[in-house]
Design an enzyme around this catalytic site. Sequence first.
Site, PDB file in Angstrom:
ATOM      1  N   GLY A  50       1.271   2.538   5.640  1.00  0.00           N
ATOM      2  CA  GLY A  50       1.515   1.529   4.742  1.00  0.00           C
ATOM      3  C   GLY A  50       0.218   0.574   4.835  1.00  0.00           C
ATOM      4  N   CYS A  51      -0.894   0.991   5.463  1.00  0.00           N
ATOM      5  CA  CYS A  51      -1.971   0.394   5.483  1.00  0.00           C
ATOM      6  C   CYS A  51      -3.214   1.018   4.549  1.00  0.00           C
ATOM      7  CB  CYS A  51      -2.769   0.169   6.656  1.00  0.00           C
ATOM      8  SG  CYS A  51      -2.024  -0.931   7.827  1.00  0.00           S
ATOM      9  N   GLN A  52      -3.914   0.474   3.681  1.00  0.00           N
ATOM     10  CA  GLN A  52      -4.806   1.194   2.875  1.00  0.00           C
ATOM     11  C   GLN A  52      -6.046   1.485   3.668  1.00  0.00           C
ATOM     12  OE1 GLN A  52      -5.876  -1.997   0.068  1.00  0.00           O
ATOM     13  NE2 GLN A  52      -7.923  -2.423   0.874  1.00  0.00           N
TER      14      GLN A  52
END
Length: 139
Positions: A50-52
């Site tokens: 969910g983190c870029q």
Amino acid sequence: MSIQDIQAEIVDEFSMFDDWMQRYEYIIDLGRGLPLIDEQYKTEDNIITGCQSKVWVHAEQIGDKIVFTADSDAILTKGIIAILVRAFSNQKPEDILAADTDFIDDIGLKEHLSPTRANGLVSMIKKLKMYALAFNAKN
């Protein structure tokens, strides 16, 4: 020190800055001081989805407390996880599970992040709480 006391300290520290450029620089500085995760824990299992950018978090129980270590390949994200590690590391699993994260709103962090970074922040919090849940279930 309790989670609430640490969170209050963080809010106080952020209140010293007049603008968000100073706050971003402070977040980056916090990231530089982050106790780094051991290379052996930079695995797919420890990546926060969910983190870029890539963020790794490792947790281990020492006595009755959870100790978190983390790292990121992005300097701002590393600072964000450093704030969370500071707030929740060396705490009992049940205290982590019971703790709120209102301090994030109090410092205005979420509203000053891009939508993808804000989603990443939520994912980081979830991962720390999931570790706490797992360790709490073992006890």
